[in-house]
Write an enzyme that holds these catalytic residues in place. Structure first.
Site: not given
Ligand code: PAF
Length: 282
Positions: A32-33, A37, A149, A178, A186, A188-189
């Site tokens: 889920n980039l 990433h 990250g 980021i 940022l 994915s969740r």
């Protein structure tokens, strides 16, 4: 780009590539980039000749089955991003290849103290899962550099400790979190947030920033009062707080000492989504 599904095939491909290229950069992900990433991958290209991105939703680090089931799975989009950005290998193994004897029987690696505090208290076993999969990836790929990250501050600290204490010859390189323009880190969740929750979510970082300012400008002896006020503000916005406090950046002990390097660590639920963030102070 090569899409590789098994450990054996990956070994073979790395041997082949290493005949003409030297250094390997690994970016471990759960897919889920997002831009975070992508920034890590772009950075890795400055360091290494062969860039490998692993995408593996590691069941061993989920202490909640629902969280594992809900974790966004976006293989097609991820593949396209990695292809466009010029990654050499996308390693996308399945669970049986990584844990052939099952997770319960898996030999594990654990960084003892740091894994048990803060996030580790709320998510028992989580960091043991992280350090085990990261050790496996390090052993399988033997990268020269690996990239992470800073949003997952505790994870980064634990991985640096793992590398140091197990003498991995790997340089860990990190990048600051980021954020969207509104400050939301940022993750994915974030995809699991509703439209309404997306409006509230940026307040987590806004309140962290306010807390940081207060800590700098007011007497640190007021730490408890400052933290209580911040927690109250978060609750008013609709967050269910898991962690919100000030910690020593190296030991992750609670800290009120102005002379030391400290960090605000936060994790809070918005509905079914757990958001985490942090900010270094001093
Ligand atoms: O941060 C993540 O995405 C995961 O914890 C990691 C480092 C890829 C290990 O599964």
């Amino acid at each position: 780009m090569y899409l590789i599904r098994t450990v054996n095939a990956l070994h073979k491909k790395i041997q082949l590539l290493k005949k003409t290229k030297n250094t390997i950069g690994l970016i471990p992900t759960m897919g889920n980039l997002h831009d975070g990433h992508i920034k890590l991958i772009l950075l890795s290209k400055k360091y290494a000749d062969i860039i490998i991105v692993s995408i593996f939703i590691n069941p061993m680090q989920f202490n909640n089955l629902l969280d594992l089931q809900n974790y966004p799975k976006t293989f097609k989009e991820d593949y396209q991003i990695l292809q466009n950005i010029g990654v050499n290998i996308m390693f996308f193994p399945n669970v049986n290849d990584i844990y052939p004897n099952g997770i319960k029987n898996q030999t594990f690696v654990e960084v003892p103290k740091l894994s048990k505090v803060v996030e580790g208290q709320s998510r028992p076993g989580h960091f043991k899962g992280v350090t085990t999969i990261i050790s496996k990836l390090f052993n399988i790929i033997q990268p020269n550099f690996s990239f992470f990250g800073e949003k997952d501050y505790q994870q980064l600290l634990i991985i640096k400790t793992l590398v140091k204490e197990l003498n991995y010859m790997i340089k860990i390189i990190s990048l600051p979190t980021i954020r969207l323009k509104n400050g939301l880190a940022l993750s994915s969740r974030n995809n699991n947030l509703t439209v309404e929750q997306k409006k509230i979510a940026p307040y987590l970082y806004k309140i962290i920033q306010k807390t940081s300012k207060k800590i700098i400008t007011q007497n640190i002896e007021n730490r408890k009062k400052i933290i209580d006020e911040s927690r109250f503000s978060l609750i008013k916005k609709g967050f269910l707080i898991d962690i919100f406090d000030i910690y020593d950046r190296n030991t992750l002990n609670l800290s009120s000492e102005k002379s030391k390097k400290i960090i605000i660590l936060a994790s809070a639920w918005l509905g079914k989504t757990r958001l985490i963030d942090n900010k270094k102070i001093f």
